[in-house]
Design a protein around this motif. Structure first.
Motif, PDB file in Angstrom:
ATOM      1  N   SER A   6      18.097  -1.479  -3.519  1.00 26.45           N
ATOM      2  CA  SER A   6      17.052  -2.222  -3.367  1.00 26.45           C
ATOM      3  C   SER A   6      16.657  -2.716  -1.755  1.00 26.45           C
ATOM      4  CB  SER A   6      18.235  -3.916  -3.407  1.00 26.45           C
ATOM      5  OG  SER A   6      18.089  -3.812  -4.953  1.00 26.45           O
ATOM      6  N   LEU A  30      13.772   0.612  -2.078  1.00 29.58           N
ATOM      7  CA  LEU A  30      12.750  -0.097  -2.780  1.00 29.58           C
ATOM      8  C   LEU A  30      11.839  -0.819  -2.288  1.00 29.58           C
ATOM      9  CD1 LEU A  30      14.042  -0.261  -6.511  1.00 29.58           C
ATOM     10  CD2 LEU A  30      12.909   1.723  -5.624  1.00 29.58           C
ATOM     11  N   LEU A  31      12.341  -2.058  -1.336  1.00 30.72           N
ATOM     12  CA  LEU A  31      11.500  -2.524  -1.151  1.00 30.72           C
ATOM     13  C   LEU A  31      10.619  -2.043   0.328  1.00 30.72           C
ATOM     14  CD1 LEU A  31       9.935  -6.021  -0.153  1.00 30.72           C
ATOM     15  CD2 LEU A  31      12.505  -6.031   1.181  1.00 30.72           C
ATOM     16  N   ASN A  32      11.090  -1.276   0.519  1.00 32.03           N
ATOM     17  CA  ASN A  32      10.955  -0.360   2.241  1.00 32.03           C
ATOM     18  C   ASN A  32       8.982   0.336   1.282  1.00 32.03           C
ATOM     19  OD1 ASN A  32      11.949  -1.917   4.309  1.00 32.03           O
ATOM     20  ND2 ASN A  32      13.406  -0.163   4.118  1.00 32.03           N
ATOM     21  N   GLU A  33       9.855   0.890   0.400  1.00 31.51           N
ATOM     22  CA  GLU A  33       8.566   2.183  -0.176  1.00 31.51           C
ATOM     23  C   GLU A  33       7.508   1.125  -0.848  1.00 31.51           C
ATOM     24  OE1 GLU A  33      10.274   4.166  -3.410  1.00 31.51           O
ATOM     25  OE2 GLU A  33      11.556   5.745  -1.796  1.00 31.51           O
ATOM     26  N   THR A  34       7.785  -0.220  -1.568  1.00 38.23           N
ATOM     27  CA  THR A  34       6.197  -1.325  -1.774  1.00 38.23           C
ATOM     28  C   THR A  34       5.721  -1.494  -0.603  1.00 38.23           C
ATOM     29  OG1 THR A  34       8.134  -1.627  -3.192  1.00 38.23           O
ATOM     30  CG2 THR A  34       6.256  -3.335  -2.769  1.00 38.23           C
ATOM     31  N   GLN A  35       6.181  -2.034   0.665  1.00 36.82           N
ATOM     32  CA  GLN A  35       6.042  -2.106   1.542  1.00 36.82           C
ATOM     33  C   GLN A  35       5.321  -0.911   2.316  1.00 36.82           C
ATOM     34  OE1 GLN A  35       8.657  -4.119   3.788  1.00 36.82           O
ATOM     35  NE2 GLN A  35       8.594  -6.034   2.786  1.00 36.82           N
ATOM     36  N   PHE A  64       3.644   1.671   0.562  1.00 36.24           N
ATOM     37  CA  PHE A  64       2.465   1.566  -0.406  1.00 36.24           C
ATOM     38  C   PHE A  64       1.552   0.867  -0.506  1.00 36.24           C
ATOM     39  CE2 PHE A  64       6.262   5.060  -2.900  1.00 36.24           C
ATOM     40  CZ  PHE A  64       5.332   5.934  -1.751  1.00 36.24           C
ATOM     41  N   SER A  65       2.351  -0.250  -0.107  1.00 32.73           N
ATOM     42  CA  SER A  65       0.485  -1.801  -0.237  1.00 32.73           C
ATOM     43  C   SER A  65       0.038  -1.819   0.831  1.00 32.73           C
ATOM     44  CB  SER A  65       1.769  -2.801  -0.574  1.00 32.73           C
ATOM     45  OG  SER A  65       2.290  -3.076  -1.093  1.00 32.73           O
ATOM     46  N   ARG A  67       3.774   7.956  -9.376  1.00 32.23           N
ATOM     47  CA  ARG A  67       4.724   6.685  -9.199  1.00 32.23           C
ATOM     48  C   ARG A  67       5.924   6.935  -9.460  1.00 32.23           C
ATOM     49  NH1 ARG A  67       5.068   2.121  -6.298  1.00 32.23           N
ATOM     50  NH2 ARG A  67       3.911   2.163  -5.344  1.00 32.23           N
TER      51      ARG A  67
END
Length: 88
Positions: free
Chosen positions: A36, A39-44, A46-47, A88
């Motif tokens: 989790s 995934l949060l770090n990757e989402t941040q 990629f944002s 992705r």
């Protein structure tokens, strides 16, 4: 007296079984927490605005290059969408 000698070992057995079951869940909970967080770090990451703009620019260049190479707009769009989905 006879019932107490059966009940106490049964309770101890259940307690030990419950304790072992909790210990087996800990790695899953640890792994779930780690995944989790990843995934949060990757989402941040990629944002990031610069990264999003660079990806959009690259996809647009691929789309235009496909049209220039002779693909229809619809075909070029399908190829770009498929390419973006694989990344992705």
């Amino acid at each position: 007296m006879f019932k107490k000698t059966l009940v106490i070992p049964a309770l101890i057995t259940l307690y030990i079984g419950a304790t072992e079951a909790q210990e087996h869940k800990r790695p899953d909970n640890f792994m779930t927490a780690q995944l989790s967080e990843q995934l949060l770090n990757e989402t941040q990451a990629f944002s990031n605005d610069r990264l999003v703009n660079a990806q959009a620019t690259l996809l647009r260049k691929h789309y235009l290059a496909l049209i220039e190479a002779g693909f229809s707009k619809s075909e070029a769009l399908q190829i770009v969408v498929a390419k973006a989905g694989k990344e992705r």
